[in-house]
Design a protein around this motif. Structure first.
Motif, PDB file in Angstrom:
ATOM      1  N   PRO A  57       6.059  -1.506  17.931  1.00  0.00           N
ATOM      2  CA  PRO A  57       6.369  -0.319  17.509  1.00  0.00           C
ATOM      3  C   PRO A  57       7.435   0.104  16.669  1.00  0.00           C
ATOM      4  N   ILE A  58       7.317  -0.708  15.529  1.00  0.00           N
ATOM      5  CA  ILE A  58       8.673  -0.589  14.492  1.00  0.00           C
ATOM      6  C   ILE A  58       9.140   0.653  14.191  1.00  0.00           C
ATOM      7  N   THR A  59       7.989   1.521  13.840  1.00  0.00           N
ATOM      8  CA  THR A  59       8.414   2.997  13.500  1.00  0.00           C
ATOM      9  C   THR A  59       9.344   3.651  14.611  1.00  0.00           C
ATOM     10  N   ASP A  60       8.992   3.526  15.487  1.00  0.00           N
ATOM     11  CA  ASP A  60       9.801   4.358  16.929  1.00  0.00           C
ATOM     12  C   ASP A  60      11.012   3.489  17.324  1.00  0.00           C
ATOM     13  N   SER A  61      11.354   2.350  16.879  1.00  0.00           N
ATOM     14  CA  SER A  61      12.192   1.440  17.310  1.00  0.00           C
ATOM     15  C   SER A  61      13.424   2.083  16.824  1.00  0.00           C
ATOM     16  N   ALA A  62      14.276   2.460  17.910  1.00  0.00           N
ATOM     17  CA  ALA A  62      15.625   3.167  17.752  1.00  0.00           C
ATOM     18  C   ALA A  62      16.805   2.151  17.295  1.00  0.00           C
ATOM     19  N   HIS A  63      16.516   0.803  17.712  1.00  0.00           N
ATOM     20  CA  HIS A  63      17.744  -0.078  17.359  1.00  0.00           C
ATOM     21  C   HIS A  63      17.509  -0.799  16.134  1.00  0.00           C
ATOM     22  N   MET A  64      16.309  -0.524  15.268  1.00  0.00           N
ATOM     23  CA  MET A  64      16.282  -0.954  13.918  1.00  0.00           C
ATOM     24  C   MET A  64      16.655  -0.059  12.951  1.00  0.00           C
ATOM     25  N   SER A  65      17.422  -0.628  12.017  1.00  0.00           N
ATOM     26  CA  SER A  65      17.933   0.330  10.898  1.00  0.00           C
ATOM     27  C   SER A  65      16.859   0.881  10.015  1.00  0.00           C
ATOM     28  N   PRO A  66      16.654   1.754   9.202  1.00  0.00           N
ATOM     29  CA  PRO A  66      15.762   2.265   8.362  1.00  0.00           C
ATOM     30  C   PRO A  66      15.604   1.194   7.468  1.00  0.00           C
ATOM     31  N   THR A  67      16.682   0.367   6.676  1.00  0.00           N
ATOM     32  CA  THR A  67      16.428  -0.509   5.760  1.00  0.00           C
ATOM     33  C   THR A  67      15.655  -1.786   6.392  1.00  0.00           C
ATOM     34  N   VAL A  68      16.057  -2.114   7.555  1.00  0.00           N
ATOM     35  CA  VAL A  68      15.151  -3.303   8.315  1.00  0.00           C
ATOM     36  C   VAL A  68      13.815  -2.775   8.416  1.00  0.00           C
ATOM     37  N   LYS A  69      13.491  -1.643   8.882  1.00  0.00           N
ATOM     38  CA  LYS A  69      12.434  -1.034   8.918  1.00  0.00           C
ATOM     39  C   LYS A  69      11.448  -1.238   7.594  1.00  0.00           C
ATOM     40  N   ARG A  70      12.164  -0.768   6.444  1.00  0.00           N
ATOM     41  CA  ARG A  70      11.360  -0.689   5.184  1.00  0.00           C
ATOM     42  C   ARG A  70      11.111  -2.151   4.784  1.00  0.00           C
ATOM     43  N   LEU A  71      12.077  -3.027   5.076  1.00  0.00           N
ATOM     44  CA  LEU A  71      12.036  -4.531   4.678  1.00  0.00           C
ATOM     45  C   LEU A  71      10.861  -5.315   5.491  1.00  0.00           C
ATOM     46  N   GLN A  72      10.901  -4.995   6.765  1.00  0.00           N
ATOM     47  CA  GLN A  72       9.730  -5.517   7.592  1.00  0.00           C
ATOM     48  C   GLN A  72       8.162  -5.040   6.948  1.00  0.00           C
ATOM     49  N   ARG A  73       8.231  -3.770   6.540  1.00  0.00           N
ATOM     50  CA  ARG A  73       6.993  -3.284   6.153  1.00  0.00           C
ATOM     51  C   ARG A  73       6.482  -3.843   4.669  1.00  0.00           C
ATOM     52  N   LEU A  74       7.587  -4.192   3.835  1.00  0.00           N
ATOM     53  CA  LEU A  74       7.504  -4.670   2.484  1.00  0.00           C
ATOM     54  C   LEU A  74       6.877  -6.557   2.869  1.00  0.00           C
ATOM     55  N   GLY A  75       7.810  -7.070   3.855  1.00  0.00           N
ATOM     56  CA  GLY A  75       7.595  -8.319   4.031  1.00  0.00           C
ATOM     57  C   GLY A  75       6.022  -8.658   4.657  1.00  0.00           C
ATOM     58  N   SER A  76       5.477  -7.736   5.510  1.00  0.00           N
ATOM     59  CA  SER A  76       4.273  -7.754   6.021  1.00  0.00           C
ATOM     60  C   SER A  76       3.280  -7.591   4.968  1.00  0.00           C
ATOM     61  N   TRP A  77       3.483  -6.538   4.095  1.00  0.00           N
ATOM     62  CA  TRP A  77       2.829  -6.235   2.946  1.00  0.00           C
ATOM     63  C   TRP A  77       2.535  -7.608   2.188  1.00  0.00           C
ATOM     64  N   PHE A  78       3.608  -8.191   1.831  1.00  0.00           N
ATOM     65  CA  PHE A  78       3.526  -9.513   1.101  1.00  0.00           C
ATOM     66  C   PHE A  78       2.801 -10.704   1.653  1.00  0.00           C
ATOM     67  N   ILE A  79       2.875 -10.755   2.947  1.00  0.00           N
ATOM     68  CA  ILE A  79       2.249 -11.817   3.759  1.00  0.00           C
ATOM     69  C   ILE A  79       0.544 -11.346   3.803  1.00  0.00           C
ATOM     70  N   ARG A  80       0.389 -10.108   3.995  1.00  0.00           N
ATOM     71  CA  ARG A  80      -0.930  -9.655   3.973  1.00  0.00           C
ATOM     72  C   ARG A  80      -1.711 -10.246   2.548  1.00  0.00           C
ATOM     73  N   VAL A  81      -1.048  -9.973   1.453  1.00  0.00           N
ATOM     74  CA  VAL A  81      -1.428 -10.396   0.094  1.00  0.00           C
ATOM     75  C   VAL A  81      -1.772 -11.800  -0.011  1.00  0.00           C
ATOM     76  N   LEU A  82      -0.634 -12.682   0.449  1.00  0.00           N
ATOM     77  CA  LEU A  82      -0.846 -14.151   0.588  1.00  0.00           C
ATOM     78  C   LEU A  82      -1.840 -14.697   1.355  1.00  0.00           C
ATOM     79  N   SER A  83      -1.970 -14.132   2.545  1.00  0.00           N
ATOM     80  CA  SER A  83      -3.023 -14.826   3.669  1.00  0.00           C
ATOM     81  C   SER A  83      -4.303 -14.052   3.686  1.00  0.00           C
ATOM     82  N   ARG A  84      -4.533 -12.929   2.769  1.00  0.00           N
ATOM     83  CA  ARG A  84      -5.746 -12.048   2.670  1.00  0.00           C
ATOM     84  C   ARG A  84      -6.100 -11.689   4.222  1.00  0.00           C
TER      85      ARG A  84
END
Length: 340
Positions: A121-148
């Motif tokens: 539950p990344i969105t609801d995680s209180a101990h993750m900063s907004p920057t880390v959450k955005r980078l996590q979403r961006l990184g996961s999107w990048f892996i989705r593109v590479l891995s299909r």
């Protein structure tokens, strides 16, 4: 008889491991046996002894600290040797709630997937900063593109594998297994599913992420490296095509000046255009050669998979004859008390 093996790669986890083990189930619906496996990645704090003292069924000790990716690979191999039908991987710091293990294993048990990744539950995680959450979403999107694939939480280490999937995965990275296994699964047509999982409160700082810039750099390098390994022709053709087109554009620019009578002052553009077009062509040739190597690697992986199946059949025959199985590097029961 169906067996679930819960594996935990560990490095100096003697303090946190007991709490993690206390939460692990010994019974999971749909499985006749549930066993625990710990891989001690060269710890110097007695992690192996703590694991054995807390009832871990299989303790594998690596020689020296080899990193998370190597420890994960050793755990998969040991779990397969232990006869696992389904393997669940979790962390030693009790980050993930063990109550979700049945949910994680269910798609494999029901035949709907061969690899299941727990979505935190990344969105609801209180101990993750907004920057880390955005980078996590961006990184996961990048892996989705590479891995299909459609994995929303690529860095999650809480995941399950069928026996077949575990036998097909080959982790080359020395940094982490999370991204590479997803990319491999996508390109090997391994069915991947995602289920929501819960996490516990923040514990110790991550040992994998020494710093955000370092983590981003390592993750990007790993992802690109694996993509090049599995799609070399596309990568090198794209790179070579870009270089060739840049040279071609410079060549057209020279011709324009030449037909206008001003070509003498732009000879350098012609030379650079020729160099770039030649480089682009050579990069394309490298792509073709790399693709041929990739085809050979796929054939070798297929041979390796079938070899494992044959060895599995033979080992089961020996097991029926009463010979015990022991995972590679596993500490025998009689020697566990003296385990380091």
């Amino acid at each position: 008889m169906t067996k679930l093996v819960i594996q935990i790669p560990c490095y100096n986890e003697a303090d946190d491991l007991p709490a993690t083990l206390a939460c692990l189930p010994r019974r999971v619906a749909g499985f006749d046996e549930v066993e625990w496996l710990v891989v001690d990645d060269g710890s110097d704090d007695g992690t192996a002894r703590v694991a054995a003292d807390h009832g871990v069924d299989h303790v594998v000790s690596l020689v020296g600290h080899q990193g998370l990716a190597r420890a994960f690979t050793a755990a998969l191999e040991a779990a397969l040797e232990a006869g696992a039908d389904v393997i669940v991987n979790t962390d030693a710091d009790n980050q993930y709630q063990a109550e979700d293990i049945p949910r994680l294993a269910a798609p494999i048990r029901e035949g709907r997937a061969d690899m299941v990744i727990g979505e935190r539950p990344i969105t609801d995680s209180a101990h993750m900063s907004p920057t880390v959450k955005r980078l996590q979403r961006l990184g996961s999107w990048f892996i989705r593109v590479l891995s299909r694939t459609s994995v929303p939480d690529a860095p999650s280490g809480f995941r399950a594998f069928s026996r077949k999937a575990a036998m097909q995965l080959n982790v080359f990275s020395e940094y982490t297994y999370t991204l590479e296994t997803i990319i491999q699964a996508g390109h090997k047509n391994i069915a991947v599913a995602t289920v929501p999982v819960r996490t516990n409160g923040p514990g110790r700082p991550s040992r994998l992420m020494k710093g955000l810039p370092d983590y981003i750099l390592q993750s990007v390098v790993t992802a690109i490296r694996i993509f090049v390994t599995y799609r070399p022709l596309r990568f090198f053709f794209a790179l070579g095509g870009a270089v060739f087109l840049l040279g071609f554009a410079l060549g057209v620019r020279f011709l324009v000046y030449y037909f206008e009578g001003a070509g003498d002052g732009h000879v350098q553009s012609l030379i650079l255009a020729a160099l770039l077009m030649g480089m682009g062509f050579l990069v394309g040739v490298v792509g073709v050669l790399a693709d041929l190597i990739a085809v050979n690697r796929k054939l070798l992986e297929k041979v390796d998979f079938h070899t494992q199946r044959v060895e599995e059949h033979l080992s089961r025959g020996r097991g029926d004859a009463g010979e015990p199985h022991q995972a590679p590097g596993e500490i025998p029961e009689k020697d566990r008390e003296g385990a380091p």
